[in-house]
Structures are given as structure tokens and as C-alpha cells.
Scaffold this motif. Sequence first.
Motif, PDB file in Angstrom:
ATOM      1  N   GLU A  58       0.667  -1.162  -0.179  1.00  0.00           N
ATOM      2  CA  GLU A  58      -0.012  -0.207   0.127  1.00  0.00           C
ATOM      3  C   GLU A  58       0.904   1.365   0.014  1.00  0.00           C
ATOM      4  N   PHE A  59       2.153   1.306   0.788  1.00  0.00           N
ATOM      5  CA  PHE A  59       3.061   2.366   0.707  1.00  0.00           C
ATOM      6  C   PHE A  59       3.403   2.448  -0.413  1.00  0.00           C
ATOM      7  N   HIS A  60       4.160   1.658  -1.133  1.00  0.00           N
ATOM      8  CA  HIS A  60       4.724   1.463  -2.225  1.00  0.00           C
ATOM      9  C   HIS A  60       3.999   2.175  -3.246  1.00  0.00           C
ATOM     10  N   GLN A  61       2.588   1.572  -3.546  1.00  0.00           N
ATOM     11  CA  GLN A  61       1.760   2.104  -4.444  1.00  0.00           C
ATOM     12  C   GLN A  61       1.661   3.628  -4.261  1.00  0.00           C
ATOM     13  N   LEU A  62       1.251   4.002  -3.130  1.00  0.00           N
ATOM     14  CA  LEU A  62       1.259   5.444  -2.723  1.00  0.00           C
ATOM     15  C   LEU A  62       2.160   6.370  -3.091  1.00  0.00           C
ATOM     16  N   ALA A  63       3.456   5.828  -3.038  1.00  0.00           N
ATOM     17  CA  ALA A  63       4.720   6.392  -3.415  1.00  0.00           C
ATOM     18  C   ALA A  63       4.776   6.608  -5.007  1.00  0.00           C
ATOM     19  N   GLN A  64       4.312   5.418  -5.639  1.00  0.00           N
ATOM     20  CA  GLN A  64       4.397   5.577  -7.161  1.00  0.00           C
ATOM     21  C   GLN A  64       3.411   6.605  -7.499  1.00  0.00           C
ATOM     22  N   PHE A  65       2.201   6.744  -6.888  1.00  0.00           N
ATOM     23  CA  PHE A  65       1.363   7.890  -7.225  1.00  0.00           C
ATOM     24  C   PHE A  65       1.946   9.074  -6.868  1.00  0.00           C
ATOM     25  N   ALA A  66       2.860   9.316  -5.815  1.00  0.00           N
ATOM     26  CA  ALA A  66       3.220  10.557  -5.508  1.00  0.00           C
ATOM     27  C   ALA A  66       4.469  11.076  -6.621  1.00  0.00           C
ATOM     28  N   ASN A  67       4.982   9.867  -7.235  1.00  0.00           N
ATOM     29  CA  ASN A  67       5.956  10.032  -8.347  1.00  0.00           C
ATOM     30  C   ASN A  67       5.292  10.684  -9.668  1.00  0.00           C
ATOM     31  N   GLY A  68       3.899  10.484  -9.661  1.00  0.00           N
ATOM     32  CA  GLY A  68       3.170  10.867 -10.792  1.00  0.00           C
ATOM     33  C   GLY A  68       3.471   9.893 -12.153  1.00  0.00           C
ATOM     34  N   SER A  69       3.728   8.603 -11.509  1.00  0.00           N
ATOM     35  CA  SER A  69       3.781   7.707 -12.793  1.00  0.00           C
ATOM     36  C   SER A  69       2.742   6.631 -12.921  1.00  0.00           C
ATOM     37  N   SER A  70       1.767   6.801 -12.394  1.00  0.00           N
ATOM     38  CA  SER A  70       0.547   6.166 -12.578  1.00  0.00           C
ATOM     39  C   SER A  70      -0.276   6.188 -13.999  1.00  0.00           C
ATOM     40  N   PRO A  71      -0.211   5.219 -14.429  1.00  0.00           N
ATOM     41  CA  PRO A  71      -1.012   5.266 -15.849  1.00  0.00           C
ATOM     42  C   PRO A  71      -2.710   5.448 -15.586  1.00  0.00           C
ATOM     43  N   LEU A  72      -3.185   5.364 -14.298  1.00  0.00           N
ATOM     44  CA  LEU A  72      -4.460   5.458 -13.927  1.00  0.00           C
ATOM     45  C   LEU A  72      -4.732   7.095 -13.765  1.00  0.00           C
ATOM     46  N   GLY A  73      -4.003   7.791 -13.918  1.00  0.00           N
ATOM     47  CA  GLY A  73      -4.060   9.300 -13.677  1.00  0.00           C
ATOM     48  C   GLY A  73      -4.202   9.540 -12.235  1.00  0.00           C
ATOM     49  N   ILE A  74      -3.740   8.822 -11.490  1.00  0.00           N
ATOM     50  CA  ILE A  74      -3.848   8.978  -9.972  1.00  0.00           C
ATOM     51  C   ILE A  74      -2.634   9.787  -9.518  1.00  0.00           C
ATOM     52  N   HIS A  75      -2.911  10.803  -8.657  1.00  0.00           N
ATOM     53  CA  HIS A  75      -1.548  11.606  -8.265  1.00  0.00           C
ATOM     54  C   HIS A  75      -1.757  11.902  -6.794  1.00  0.00           C
ATOM     55  N   ALA A  76      -0.684  11.861  -5.993  1.00  0.00           N
ATOM     56  CA  ALA A  76      -0.590  12.012  -4.532  1.00  0.00           C
ATOM     57  C   ALA A  76       0.574  12.999  -4.326  1.00  0.00           C
TER      58      ALA A  76
END
Length: 464
Positions: A58-76
Motif C-alpha cells: 500500500e505504501f509503495h503504491q502511494l509512493a508511485q502515485f506521488a511520483n506521478g507515474s500512475s497510468p490510472l491518472g492518480i496523483h498524490a
Amino acid sequence: MQSTTLLIIGGGPGGYVAAIRAGQLGIPTILVEGENVGGTCLNVGCIPSKALIHAAQEFHQLAQFANGSSPLGIHASSASIDIARTVAWKDGIVDRLTGGVAALLKKNGVRLVKGWARIIDGKTVEVDPDKQTGQALRIACEHLLLATGSQPVELPFLPFGGPVVSSTQALSPASLPKRLAVVGAGYIGLELGMAYRKLGVEVDIVEARDRILPTYDADLSKPVLAALKKLGVALHLSSRVLGMDQTGRVLRIQSTKGEESGLAVEQVLVAVGRRPRSEGLESLMLDMEGQAVRIDEQCRTSMRNVWAIGDLAGEPMLAHRAMAQGEMVAEIIAGKRRRFCPAAIAAVCFTDPEIVAAGLSPQDAAHIGLDCISAEFPFSANGRAMTLESTVGFVRVVARRDNHLIVGWQAVGRGVSELSAAFAQSLEMGARLEDVAGTIHAHPSLGEAVQEAALRALGHALHI
């Protein structure tokens, strides 16, 4: 002195299941446990490790979102973790499960005795003195069931203590080290190594053999190897550990070529396997197989009315094997006719991606002289896998060529641990390729890959 029909030493998965089933069957039962019921699995093994793995993902996934690398368009905006709160959440799960086990024991009339048992003979056990009364308890029994489990293997040149920890300490970190070295690339080392890496720790894995997960075939371990490299885990294969240097901050390793190097680490996790906890059984003079107690197909030892189950009886050291053995022993004592002869026991490796194996691999079948066909169906052709952003991996079936009897299943991919029940069930029921291929599987699901693998083995897969 107290007496009972069945006395069980060890309250892990095997011991507590045996006790509950015995209680259901009306057998007077006492269970002796030195720590918390649930054993290694519930307290410091299977359950807490899966909790930590989930939190890390879960943490790793959120960190990926924070990097702006999600193809789903999710950003944290950012990602952070309070490891103390994570450990508290994990401990809460453990407490609920162990509390539930204690309640089930009480419900079924099992007496739970807290303390460490000392075996006097095959009919008598003495439990450590009670802290309040100061008196030791001696228990006489008709049947003695040994379910003492296993413990981590400790390397003589890398003893536990200080920066060197076992999986038990690794599952309850007070804080996260900046750099961790994992000794052993088996399932325990890789599960925890990947979890720590996803939590932001720099991880080195040292393995004496030339590849990871040496007990699984190479095709299953390849996707895990690719994931380790993608995560940035440093691998030191064909390397053995020499110990810590004099400062206690550098792990010394040596390659097969004799080249020595050092890894500057804050912590070292030793995960080179587990061994049966057979200390204290010397008075029984049981037949042994190495450090494990030798048993027959009913889990009887070489001494009459003394039984052994689970990790104490050797490989495979799996909680679900111990549970099945414990249930069986209780039923035999109750007068039922039972023997332990499973067609297969599924084994799961909770790496990312997961691995599950049940029955024979193609190599296993060839080794024993079976003429088999095998077929794989890749998750890259599975719609559900695509929606989960995880198309790496496959499902493989192994079946006899002459009559299409299925003798093995393997899979690697996200969430494939949940396919283990279907794999084991098809093997127990003697399913053939036509049985699985002709069963309508729900769409969309990862399980469709099971049907497609069987179809492909028959020569007419639909989606590849």
C-alpha cells in the motif's frame, strides 16, 4: 498430578486444531503452550508477515502515485509511513486471531495450560512452576501429541543479537533501517526483503546458490527476479556469508571465485530456513530423521500412543499440513479410521508476484518417469489481470499424456495464492484436463487462466 486422555504439547496450528477437534469428539484434552496460542504462524510468521507485506505494498503504491507515474491518472502529493502504527495494526490482527483460538479451545472444553513442558516419559509431562503458586504441574496422559513446531536456523558465525535478526524481529521493527542485508533467497528472505524495499529500505540479498527461490523451478522464479531488479534490490548470488567485521557494521561475503567484499548495513536478516524444535524429546528415544521425528502415515512415532505433527515431523513445513495432521490424529484417537495421504499440499510464496505450486512440476514428472504434457496460459491474455495492472506470470497445468489425469499445477502472478484451493481440490478429486476445461469459469477472473491452461493442454485454448 492431573490426568487426561490426550495431552498436546504446542499450541500452534497443528496443536490447537488437534485440541479443538478432540474436544468436539468428546476426548478429554489438555493443551500446554509456553507462549501465546497460535504458534509461530499466527504470532510471528504467516499472519504478521502477510500483514506487513500488505502494508508495504500500500505504501509503495502511494509512493508511485506521488511520483506521478500512475497510468490510472492518480496523483498524490507525498507518501509517508508511521511504522510504529503499522506494527500496532499488525499486532491487533494477531491479537484478534489468537484470542479467537483461545475462545474456541474453551468452547470445546479444552484445558489450556500456560507454561513450558518437560517430558518425563511417554505418559507423563511436567509443566514449569506456576508464577503465582510456585508449584509445578505434573500431567499423566494416555496419548501424547507432540506439536512443538520449528525455529529459525541460526548461523554459528552470525548469531542472532544486535544488528543480526531473525524473521521474528524483522516483523516488529521499532524503526526501519536505512540498509538491510538478507541472508537467504528462499521464500522467507524474499517475502520480507521485498516488503522492506517497498517501505523505502535499501536491500541486499545474499544467496549461496546461483539463483533465487531454488526450491521452485526457474520459470516460476523468473518474474520474481525481474520484480526484484525493478525494485532496485541488490542481489549477490553464488555468494556465502563470512560474518560481520570487527565494527559490527559490515557484512563480509565471499563469491564462489574466492573474492571477498563487504556490505555496509545497519541490520542483517538471517533467513536460511527453519529446523524442527526437537530439543527435550531425548527421554523418549524416538526414531528420528535428522532433526525431525519420524512418523508413519497416521503420524504415529516409534513409541506407542506418542504422536508427532507439523514442523516437528519435517518437510513440508506448512501450517495447513500441520492442521490436517492434527485433525486426523484427534479422529484416530476417537476411533475413526484415518491416514494422512494427501494427493498434494499446495505451497505459496507471497512474493510480488506470488507463486503457488501443487503436485508435480514438468521436471518432477519427468524425473519419476511419467510421460506428461504441460501447458501454460499467460496472464497477459487475461482480461482481469489487465484491469489489475498485473499481466506478468502464467498458470501451468501438468497432466499424464495417456489419460489426461492432472498431476500438478503451478502459477506465478498477482493474487495467484487464491488459486491454490482450486489446484489442490482438482488433484484430490482426480480431475482430468477435460473436467477443468469443461467447467464454466466466471468472467472476468484470474481463474479463467486455469480453464485456459487446461484447454491449451488439450490443443484448443480460446484466447491465445
